[in-house]
Write a protein that holds these residues in place. Structure first.
Motif, PDB file in Angstrom:
ATOM      1  N   TRP A 315      46.254   0.251  52.686  1.00  0.00           N
ATOM      2  CA  TRP A 315      45.307   1.000  51.847  1.00  0.00           C
ATOM      3  C   TRP A 315      43.918   1.091  52.469  1.00  0.00           C
ATOM      4  O   TRP A 315      43.257   2.110  52.366  1.00  0.00           O
ATOM      5  CB  TRP A 315      45.187   0.325  50.478  1.00  0.00           C
ATOM      6  CG  TRP A 315      46.259   0.659  49.512  1.00  0.00           C
ATOM      7  CD1 TRP A 315      47.463   1.249  49.769  1.00  0.00           C
ATOM      8  CD2 TRP A 315      46.223   0.406  48.102  1.00  0.00           C
ATOM      9  NE1 TRP A 315      48.182   1.371  48.605  1.00  0.00           N
ATOM     10  CE2 TRP A 315      47.452   0.863  47.572  1.00  0.00           C
ATOM     11  CE3 TRP A 315      45.303  -0.151  47.246  1.00  0.00           C
ATOM     12  CZ2 TRP A 315      47.750   0.776  46.209  1.00  0.00           C
ATOM     13  CZ3 TRP A 315      45.595  -0.262  45.901  1.00  0.00           C
ATOM     14  CH2 TRP A 315      46.808   0.209  45.380  1.00  0.00           C
ATOM     15  N   GLY A 316      43.461  -0.031  53.042  1.00  0.00           N
ATOM     16  CA  GLY A 316      42.077  -0.130  53.476  1.00  0.00           C
ATOM     17  C   GLY A 316      41.188  -0.567  52.328  1.00  0.00           C
ATOM     18  O   GLY A 316      41.517  -0.384  51.148  1.00  0.00           O
ATOM     19  N   PRO A 317      40.013  -1.151  52.643  1.00  0.00           N
ATOM     20  CA  PRO A 317      39.148  -1.696  51.587  1.00  0.00           C
ATOM     21  C   PRO A 317      38.572  -0.637  50.653  1.00  0.00           C
ATOM     22  O   PRO A 317      38.381  -0.902  49.461  1.00  0.00           O
ATOM     23  CB  PRO A 317      38.042  -2.409  52.373  1.00  0.00           C
ATOM     24  CG  PRO A 317      38.079  -1.821  53.749  1.00  0.00           C
ATOM     25  CD  PRO A 317      39.507  -1.455  53.998  1.00  0.00           C
ATOM     26  N   GLU A 318      38.285   0.560  51.153  1.00  0.00           N
ATOM     27  CA  GLU A 318      37.690   1.583  50.297  1.00  0.00           C
ATOM     28  C   GLU A 318      38.655   2.012  49.191  1.00  0.00           C
ATOM     29  O   GLU A 318      38.280   2.120  48.016  1.00  0.00           O
ATOM     30  CB  GLU A 318      37.279   2.801  51.126  1.00  0.00           C
ATOM     31  CG  GLU A 318      36.595   3.869  50.291  1.00  0.00           C
ATOM     32  CD  GLU A 318      36.104   5.050  51.105  1.00  0.00           C
ATOM     33  OE1 GLU A 318      35.672   6.052  50.497  1.00  0.00           O
ATOM     34  OE2 GLU A 318      36.152   4.972  52.355  1.00  0.00           O
ATOM     35  N   LYS A 319      39.900   2.219  49.552  1.00  0.00           N
ATOM     36  CA  LYS A 319      40.886   2.622  48.546  1.00  0.00           C
ATOM     37  C   LYS A 319      41.156   1.488  47.562  1.00  0.00           C
ATOM     38  O   LYS A 319      41.265   1.721  46.347  1.00  0.00           O
ATOM     39  CB  LYS A 319      42.189   3.041  49.233  1.00  0.00           C
ATOM     40  CG  LYS A 319      43.270   3.455  48.247  1.00  0.00           C
ATOM     41  CD  LYS A 319      44.491   3.986  48.965  1.00  0.00           C
ATOM     42  CE  LYS A 319      45.541   4.444  47.979  1.00  0.00           C
ATOM     43  NZ  LYS A 319      46.710   5.043  48.646  1.00  0.00           N
ATOM     44  N   LEU A 320      41.255   0.269  48.071  1.00  0.00           N
ATOM     45  CA  LEU A 320      41.520  -0.842  47.159  1.00  0.00           C
ATOM     46  C   LEU A 320      40.379  -0.976  46.149  1.00  0.00           C
ATOM     47  O   LEU A 320      40.614  -1.181  44.953  1.00  0.00           O
ATOM     48  CB  LEU A 320      41.720  -2.135  47.936  1.00  0.00           C
ATOM     49  CG  LEU A 320      42.400  -3.256  47.134  1.00  0.00           C
ATOM     50  CD1 LEU A 320      43.305  -4.087  48.020  1.00  0.00           C
ATOM     51  CD2 LEU A 320      41.396  -4.146  46.432  1.00  0.00           C
TER      52      LEU A 320
END
Length: 574
Positions: A315-320
């Motif tokens: 996901w990556g941190p931005e999406k999470l």
């Protein structure tokens, strides 16, 4: 709702749905694929919540004995109450991967006691000592997750042990299993003179509300949390699933920086910042939201992919963060700065002044090896000086709190006589070891006694040197990294190695140059492996001594061991 957030009127940040598209092959994500169980572990959890096994332990198994235990409970649900079968004595490490679990296990249990945040009072310390001596053959080890592990526990005695623990405010609830495991908390919470914020209220509130909550007792796999308010960042936040690290926001003041998705094992990955500042009154809700994301979106089809780190990697941190805010919180978190580099050591060894004018003494317990006898001796000692509090640390250390200045020398000397050194020793301070082959069914080599022997001999062999920085030495009995081998200066992964004479003996693969962010390094980094670099157990001290002397001879000014180990050619490390 905090004054530092904006309520979300429309769920998507960009106007598009944040829910991930259905993959071609099911990953077993509940919110994407539905809740049909896709492997044996998930089938067992769906059939009966692990928390329910307590009733059967109390009413059936403790009365019928080991032979009466249902295998699905024994090898699964027992973990929800801190119980694993321990390794049968006499099975060498070469057979670990060749035997079935039931062939490796004994009819005794390891029992893990939660000590969220590592806080113990005198009554609790005495209770653990009494339980260890009466039911656990005197065993009581400290883990690097601020837990206490007992061994040789018989199923017949488990209800009585629970009764005694719970009478003094302790528990084994969800100490193991696919659940929120014990919380790492700063061992100097509420007492350190330089503390930014005391995380104790948040830890206590989360524990009270959510440990034993059936809605969170079926996660894809284990789930680890760390919270600290101390500038030393003393809870290894980089390798936890969900962490809160104190930070001073230029606009909002003291709160926490949120990190997600760290873990080691055979596929190590450091946590990442979500860039979000969490107000103190938001910690419980944010922790719950991240945990529910793991429950709802974590991968369940393959167990070796069922950790938060794999979801974050995809996901990556931005999406999470977006999913956290839109689907679980209903408001935006404030953006925030990263915490500054720690400028003091997070192991807390030595004598330190408390905010109330008293002192705490941080002591080194080699490789976490304790006992009921030691805990009784400690209890007698601290009671004599009117002390009621100790703390366990994520580095397998013990802190004695609330020492009067006039008693420092006496208490320190008497702790030292018990084997609890407050000196900043060469290796005693920085050695760590997992349970090892003595009790663990996954282990290949012995670790605890190996570490103890190594510390003794290395401090003799290297008595003539003065190290500019401590060199950490971590020993693990298998590849799973319970002792955090990839983040040590010298990390040792247990395996069977072949000597020059062709003999197969216990030994280690060597990792060098790892470490977490500290006053001696700018950021976390994994250890380096050199192809073919292995040492036998018997050759351990010789190898470590050689590396230390090469480091001292070849380092540049102010260079740490980790920096040196990553700079030099492979030939320097063998």
């Amino acid at each position: 709702m905090s004054a530092h957030v904006d309520e979300i009127k429309q769920v998507p940040r960009s106007g598009a749905s944040t829910r991930p598209a259905r993959p071609k092959k099911s990953n077993g994500q509940w919110k994407v694929d539905g809740q049909e169980p896709l492997n044996k572990n998930e089938i067992d959890k769906a059939a009966d919540n692990g928390l329910n096994v307590r009733t059967r332990i109390e009413e059936v198994y403790s009365k019928g004995g080991f032979a009466s235990i249902d295998p699905d409970d024994l090898h699964g649900r027992f973990r929800w109450w801190g119980l694993y079968t321990q390794r049968k004595p006499g099975i060498d490490g070469g057979r670990t991967a060749k035997l079935e679990p039931h062939e490796l296990e004994d009819e005794y249990f390891m029992m893990r006691i939660r000590t969220d945040g590592g806080a113990l009072n005198l009554e609790q310390l005495r209770t653990i000592a009494e339980i260890a001596e009466e039911f656990a053959r005197g065993s009581a080890d400290l883990t690097d997750r601020q837990n206490i592990q007992l061994h040789w526990i018989e199923i017949e005695n488990v209800p009585e042990i629970w009764r005694r623990l719970e009478a003094v405010g302790m528990q084994t609830t969800e100490a193991c299993g696919d659940v929120p495991r014990g919380f790492l908390g700063s061992p100097v919470a509420g007492i350190a003179a330089d503390e930014l914020i005391d995380p104790t209220p948040a830890i206590e509130e989360i524990t009270r509300r959510y440990i034993g909550d059936p809605s969170l007792s079926n996660l894809p796999r284990k789930y680890k949390t760390a919270i600290t308010g101390h500038p030393s960042q003393d809870v290894v936040h980089e390798i936890n699933d969900c962490s809160f690290v104190a930070v001073d926001h230029p606009e909002h003041g003291i709160g926490y920086d949120l990190w997600v998705g760290g873990a080691l094992s055979v596929v190590p990955r450091f946590a990442e910042r979500l860039g979000a500042w969490v107000a103190p009154d938001q910690v419980v809700d944010v922790w719950l939201g991240v945990t529910e994301i793991f429950r709802d979106y974590g991968y369940r089809r393959l167990r070796n992919k069922a950790r938060m780190k794999f979801l974050l990697a995809d996901w990556g941190p931005e999406k999470l963060r977006d999913v956290l805010e839109t689907e679980y919180l209903g408001y935006r978190l404030a953006d925030g700065p990263p915490p500054p580099k720690p400028m003091v050591s997070g192991d807390h060894v030595g004598v330190h002044r408390q905010k109330d004018g008293k002192y705490f003494i941080g002591t080194s317990l080699v490789a976490g090896r304790a006992s009921g006898t030691l805990f009784h001796q400690m209890a007698d000692l601290i009671e004599e000086y009117g002390i009621d509090r100790i703390r366990l640390t994520p580095m397998q250390k013990i802190l004695v709190l609330d020492v009067d200045e006039t008693d420092l020398d006496d208490v320190g000397a008497r702790l030292d006589a018990l084997g609890l050194s407050s000196r900043k020793d060469l290796f005693r301070r920085s050695v760590m070891a997992c349970t090892g082959i003595e009790y663990c069914k996954l282990a290949i080599v012995e670790t605890k006694q190996t570490a103890i022997d190594a510390v003794t001999r290395l401090e003799e062999r290297l008595a003539d040197i003065d190290l500019p920085h401590p060199i950490s030495l971590h020993l693990n009995g298998c590849p799973n990294s319970c002792a955090r081998i990839q983040t040590a200066d010298i990390g040792l992964k247990g395996q069977i190695v072949t000597t020059d004479e062709g003999e197969q003996v216990p030994g280690f693969q060597v990792h060098v140059g790892g470490g977490l962010a500290s006053k001696d390094r700018d950021e976390a980094g994994l250890g380096r492996t050199v192809r073919g670099l292995k040492v036998t157990v018997d050759g351990l001290e010789e190898y470590v001594e050689k590396m230390v002397r090469r480091f001292l001879d070849g380092r540049s000014e102010s260079e740490t061991f980790s920096e040196w180990a990553h700079r030099v050619e492979d030939e320097e490390l063998v």
